[in-house]
Write a protein that holds these residues in place. Structure first.
Motif, PDB file in Angstrom:
ATOM      1  N   ASN A  16      -2.072   1.549 -10.259  1.00 40.69           N
ATOM      2  CA  ASN A  16      -2.510   2.661  -9.805  1.00 40.69           C
ATOM      3  C   ASN A  16      -3.549   2.392  -8.694  1.00 40.69           C
ATOM      4  N   VAL A  17      -3.353   1.515  -7.721  1.00 36.25           N
ATOM      5  CA  VAL A  17      -4.178   1.216  -6.752  1.00 36.25           C
ATOM      6  C   VAL A  17      -4.318   2.276  -5.576  1.00 36.25           C
ATOM      7  N   GLY A  18      -5.438   2.890  -5.306  1.00 39.03           N
ATOM      8  CA  GLY A  18      -5.486   4.077  -4.443  1.00 39.03           C
ATOM      9  C   GLY A  18      -5.384   3.793  -3.021  1.00 39.03           C
ATOM     10  N   GLY A  19      -4.934   4.717  -2.227  1.00 39.43           N
ATOM     11  CA  GLY A  19      -4.502   4.489  -0.764  1.00 39.43           C
ATOM     12  C   GLY A  19      -5.833   3.943   0.036  1.00 39.43           C
ATOM     13  N   SER A  20      -6.962   4.427  -0.470  1.00 41.08           N
ATOM     14  CA  SER A  20      -8.254   3.799   0.308  1.00 41.08           C
ATOM     15  C   SER A  20      -8.286   2.352   0.306  1.00 41.08           C
ATOM     16  N   VAL A  21      -7.936   1.729  -0.853  1.00 36.69           N
ATOM     17  CA  VAL A  21      -7.783   0.228  -0.911  1.00 36.69           C
ATOM     18  C   VAL A  21      -6.841  -0.135   0.114  1.00 36.69           C
ATOM     19  N   ILE A  22      -5.791   0.250   0.394  1.00 32.01           N
ATOM     20  CA  ILE A  22      -4.648  -0.310   1.251  1.00 32.01           C
ATOM     21  C   ILE A  22      -5.399  -0.057   2.686  1.00 32.01           C
ATOM     22  N   VAL A  23      -5.908   1.245   2.972  1.00 32.81           N
ATOM     23  CA  VAL A  23      -6.367   1.365   4.340  1.00 32.81           C
ATOM     24  C   VAL A  23      -7.347   0.367   4.580  1.00 32.81           C
ATOM     25  N   ALA A  24      -8.553   0.185   3.687  1.00 33.10           N
ATOM     26  CA  ALA A  24      -9.454  -0.748   3.777  1.00 33.10           C
ATOM     27  C   ALA A  24      -8.910  -2.197   4.006  1.00 33.10           C
ATOM     28  N   LEU A  25      -8.113  -2.795   3.553  1.00 29.84           N
ATOM     29  CA  LEU A  25      -7.439  -3.856   3.545  1.00 29.84           C
ATOM     30  C   LEU A  25      -6.573  -4.284   5.015  1.00 29.84           C
ATOM     31  N   GLU A  26      -5.919  -2.965   5.365  1.00 27.75           N
ATOM     32  CA  GLU A  26      -5.389  -2.918   6.730  1.00 27.75           C
ATOM     33  C   GLU A  26      -6.377  -2.896   8.082  1.00 27.75           C
ATOM     34  N   GLU A  27      -7.407  -2.285   7.652  1.00 24.83           N
ATOM     35  CA  GLU A  27      -8.412  -2.154   8.767  1.00 24.83           C
ATOM     36  C   GLU A  27      -9.370  -3.613   8.760  1.00 24.83           C
ATOM     37  N   PHE A  28      -9.758  -4.203   7.657  1.00 28.22           N
ATOM     38  CA  PHE A  28     -10.433  -5.362   7.658  1.00 28.22           C
ATOM     39  C   PHE A  28      -9.719  -6.593   8.121  1.00 28.22           C
ATOM     40  N   LEU A  29      -8.453  -6.584   7.772  1.00 30.94           N
ATOM     41  CA  LEU A  29      -7.543  -8.084   7.795  1.00 30.94           C
ATOM     42  C   LEU A  29      -6.790  -7.877   8.898  1.00 30.94           C
ATOM     43  N   ASP A  30      -6.753  -6.449   9.663  1.00 32.98           N
ATOM     44  CA  ASP A  30      -5.711  -6.237  10.924  1.00 32.98           C
ATOM     45  C   ASP A  30      -4.179  -6.348  10.284  1.00 32.98           C
ATOM     46  N   VAL A  31      -3.859  -5.841   9.267  1.00 32.71           N
ATOM     47  CA  VAL A  31      -2.553  -6.223   8.760  1.00 32.71           C
ATOM     48  C   VAL A  31      -1.834  -4.778   8.408  1.00 32.71           C
ATOM     49  N   GLU A  32      -0.350  -4.719   8.496  1.00 31.87           N
ATOM     50  CA  GLU A  32       0.373  -3.593   8.291  1.00 31.87           C
ATOM     51  C   GLU A  32       0.837  -3.390   6.969  1.00 31.87           C
ATOM     52  N   LEU A  33       0.234  -2.770   5.977  1.00 30.48           N
ATOM     53  CA  LEU A  33       0.873  -2.663   4.663  1.00 30.48           C
ATOM     54  C   LEU A  33       1.739  -1.416   4.236  1.00 30.48           C
ATOM     55  N   SER A  34       1.430  -0.427   5.199  1.00 30.31           N
ATOM     56  CA  SER A  34       2.139   0.789   4.642  1.00 30.31           C
ATOM     57  C   SER A  34       2.958   0.958   5.862  1.00 30.31           C
ATOM     58  N   GLU A  35       4.156   2.064   5.621  1.00 32.67           N
ATOM     59  CA  GLU A  35       4.986   2.325   6.443  1.00 32.67           C
ATOM     60  C   GLU A  35       4.374   3.300   7.294  1.00 32.67           C
ATOM     61  N   SER A  36       4.839   3.244   8.650  1.00 33.89           N
ATOM     62  CA  SER A  36       4.318   4.562   9.602  1.00 33.89           C
ATOM     63  C   SER A  36       5.401   5.473   9.511  1.00 33.89           C
ATOM     64  N   ARG A  37       4.852   6.727   9.024  1.00 34.54           N
ATOM     65  CA  ARG A  37       5.788   7.828   8.810  1.00 34.54           C
ATOM     66  C   ARG A  37       5.660   8.902  10.048  1.00 34.54           C
TER      67      ARG A  37
END
Length: 166
Positions: free
Chosen positions: A145-166
């Motif tokens: 149950n990890v929230g989307g805000s965790v993914i967004v924070a990780l993507e921004e901080f580490l400059d990595v793409e973890l989620s699919e572009s829709r």
């Protein structure tokens, strides 16, 4: 001691079982983990060819489980028309988890390591729970149950793409 050969022995009584080493018993040819071996009657149960023959009860149970899985999938897909992502995303309102790329855990681990950070250091830096980060790295963000805000924070901080572009 077992000799674990590929079955070069001739078989018959007086030789030893290639699986357990028992000698002086009648041997039978068996396919064990892809190797053709001469085995005793006790080790014959490990014959892969014998395992493929199942009782009708086993087949019925497999079919029942298959139907149950199909019914579960249909319940989740009802009305959406798109079943391509139902198993990947979470369905909760407050902080929805986006659809994640297939190897998101590996990508996060590599990005964190490339940044020279330990898991705890990254959690402290972003003020996130270390258990959430571990779940993402292990590819179980949905189950944890990890929230989307965790993914967004990780993507921004580490400059990595973890989620699919829709």
């Amino acid at each position: 001691m077992a000799k674990y050969s590929t079955g070069s022995g001739g078989g018959g009584a007086g030789e030893s079982c290639e699986l357990c080493g028992t000698s002086g018993v009648e041997l039978h040819s068996a396919n064990v983990a892809g190797a053709q071996l001469e085995v005793c009657s006790d080790c014959a149960e490990h014959d892969d060819n014998a395992k493929t023959t199942s009782s009708s009860g086993d087949r019925d149970e497999r079919e029942r489980r298959k139907r149950a899985a199909q019914n579960t999938a249909q319940m989740h897909d009802a009305g959406t028309g798109d079943a391509s992502h139902w198993e990947k995303g979470a369905d909760y309102d407050d902080d929805q988890l986006p659809y994640l790329v297939d190897d998101y855990g590996q990508q996060l681990t590599k990005a964190r390591q490339d940044a020279g950070l330990q898991l705890g250091e990254l959690a402290d830096e972003l003020d996130l729970d270390e258990s959430d980060l571990l779940a993402v790295e292990q590819g179980r963000a949905t189950q944890a149950n990890v929230g989307g805000s965790v993914i967004v924070a990780l993507e921004e901080f580490l400059d990595v793409e973890l989620s699919e572009s829709r």
